[in-house]
Design an enzyme around this catalytic site. Structure first.
Site, PDB file in Angstrom:
ATOM      1  N   THR A 199       0.818  -1.212   0.000  1.00  0.00           N
ATOM      2  CA  THR A 199       0.000   0.000   0.000  1.00  0.00           C
ATOM      3  C   THR A 199       0.852   1.262   0.000  1.00  0.00           C
ATOM      4  OG1 THR A 199      -1.770  -1.158   1.182  1.00  0.00           O
ATOM      5  CG2 THR A 199      -1.804   1.253   1.233  1.00  0.00           C
ATOM      6  N   VAL A 200       1.871   1.296   0.853  1.00  0.00           N
ATOM      7  CA  VAL A 200       2.721   2.489   0.947  1.00  0.00           C
ATOM      8  C   VAL A 200       3.567   2.648  -0.307  1.00  0.00           C
ATOM      9  CG1 VAL A 200       4.547   3.625   2.258  1.00  0.00           C
ATOM     10  CG2 VAL A 200       2.756   2.361   3.460  1.00  0.00           C
ATOM     11  N   VAL A 253       6.184   7.722  11.561  1.00  0.00           N
ATOM     12  CA  VAL A 253       5.348   8.085  12.706  1.00  0.00           C
ATOM     13  C   VAL A 253       4.265   9.049  12.241  1.00  0.00           C
ATOM     14  CG1 VAL A 253       5.271   9.101  15.009  1.00  0.00           C
ATOM     15  CG2 VAL A 253       7.314   7.853  14.279  1.00  0.00           C
ATOM     16  N   GLY A 297       2.065   8.908   9.885  1.00  0.00           N
ATOM     17  CA  GLY A 297       1.716   8.965   8.470  1.00  0.00           C
ATOM     18  C   GLY A 297       2.030  10.303   7.829  1.00  0.00           C
ATOM     19  N   ILE A 343       1.240  13.284   8.869  1.00  0.00           N
ATOM     20  CA  ILE A 343       1.383  14.414   9.793  1.00  0.00           C
ATOM     21  C   ILE A 343       2.876  14.650  10.022  1.00  0.00           C
ATOM     22  CG2 ILE A 343       0.850  15.305  12.087  1.00  0.00           C
ATOM     23  CD1 ILE A 343      -1.487  13.296  12.166  1.00  0.00           C
ATOM     24  N   GLY A 390      -9.135  -4.584   7.032  1.00  0.00           N
ATOM     25  CA  GLY A 390      -7.733  -4.377   6.687  1.00  0.00           C
ATOM     26  C   GLY A 390      -7.031  -3.349   7.546  1.00  0.00           C
ATOM     27  N   ASP A 408       3.414  -1.510  17.982  1.00  0.00           N
ATOM     28  CA  ASP A 408       3.476  -0.424  17.003  1.00  0.00           C
ATOM     29  C   ASP A 408       3.568   0.934  17.697  1.00  0.00           C
ATOM     30  OD1 ASP A 408       2.798   0.632  14.078  1.00  0.00           O
ATOM     31  OD2 ASP A 408       1.444   1.666  15.454  1.00  0.00           O
ATOM     32  N   LYS A 454       6.806   3.757  17.689  1.00  0.00           N
ATOM     33  CA  LYS A 454       6.668   5.188  17.404  1.00  0.00           C
ATOM     34  C   LYS A 454       7.126   6.032  18.588  1.00  0.00           C
ATOM     35  CE  LYS A 454       2.748   4.271  14.351  1.00  0.00           C
ATOM     36  NZ  LYS A 454       1.278   4.289  14.217  1.00  0.00           N
TER      37      LYS A 454
END
Length: 252
Positions: free
Chosen positions: A14-15, A134, A136, A138, A189, A203, A207
């Site tokens: 996806t990224v 971290v 996304g 932002i 998902g 996760d 971060k």
């Protein structure tokens, strides 16, 4: 015009496909703003035959990310494969050794090996950039390193995992048990391939270790982060907190 900045992209999930689309669809805008074209020259993923939502036909293909990192026609190595050992670590190390700058969204890699990789990059006169690791889109990393450079930061805290926040919010708003919302999030998902990375607090811990190192000028030390997930939160916990005027959140 300056010569193009040539990217080697490892990881086409996806990224990775998102990176491809941005480079393709905003090529003119990027060139105007940076003063030089930014182009992808080569890509790498495990399965070349997989159908992907982007045209990759113009790019050279490597099956080995280390080989991609060492290509002469790559100036910047982009690592969005994930994982903190194996191919991601080896390819990032190879890129630095080959004189490439590195961009990664891999918070796990940086939480476990960021200090070592940063020191290697500095010694080689290269840089590692990791804004997307971290929060996304932002720009919290840039805010800490530049915008707040003259500020004495006393505390870093926030909701750092959207999947956990979704689960807890749905439990609160709909009165649903954890197991039901967990399965809903999985079907949508929202969870990692290994859901414990999300619901186990790992996760968020990755971060937090990065943000703490930047905010307080310390070395990245994931082992010092105390982890607690949301798996033990019951609908009764949610209701009791609500009766007292509170909400349960997973904070980092």
């Amino acid at each position: 015009m300056a010569a193009p900045l040539r990217l080697g992209l490892a990881g086409l999930g996806t990224v990775g496909i998102g990176v491809v689309k941005i480079v393709q669809q905003h090529a003119d805008l990027i060139t105007r703003r940076t003063g030089r074209p930014v182009v992808i020259t080569a890509v790498c993923a495990r399965d070349r035959s997989k159908t992907r939502d982007a045209d990759l036909s113009a790019y050279a293909w490597e099956t080995d990310p280390v080989a991609l990192a060492q290509r002469d026609d790559v100036d910047v190595f982009i690592e969005v494969m994930g994982g903190h050992e194996g191919a991601a670590k080896a390819a990032t190390e190879a890129a630095i050794a080959a004189g490439k700058d590195v961009v990664t969204a891999n918070k796990a890699l940086l939480a476990h090996h960021g200090q070592q990789l940063a020191e290697a990059a500095e010694a080689a006169g290269r840089v590692i950039r990791f804004e997307a690791a971290v929060a996304g889109g932002i720009p919290v990393i840039k805010a800490l390193t530049e915008g707040l450079a003259a500020n004495r930061i006393k505390r870093v805290m926030g909701v750092m995992n959207g999947s956990c926040n979704y689960i807890l919010t749905r439990m609160q708003s709909e009165g649903l048990p954890y197991e039901a919302v967990f399965e809903e999030a999985r079907q949508l998902g929202y969870l990692e391939a290994d859901p414990n990375l999300d619901v186990g607090g790992i996760d968020a811990g990755h971060k937090l270790s990065l943000l703490a190192a930047i905010a307080f000028g310390t070395k990245v030390n994931f082992d010092a982060v105390e982890l607690e997930g949301i798996g033990a939160v019951s609908i009764d916990d949610i209701r009791h907190a609500d009766q007292m005027g509170y909400r349960i959140k997973l904070l980092g």
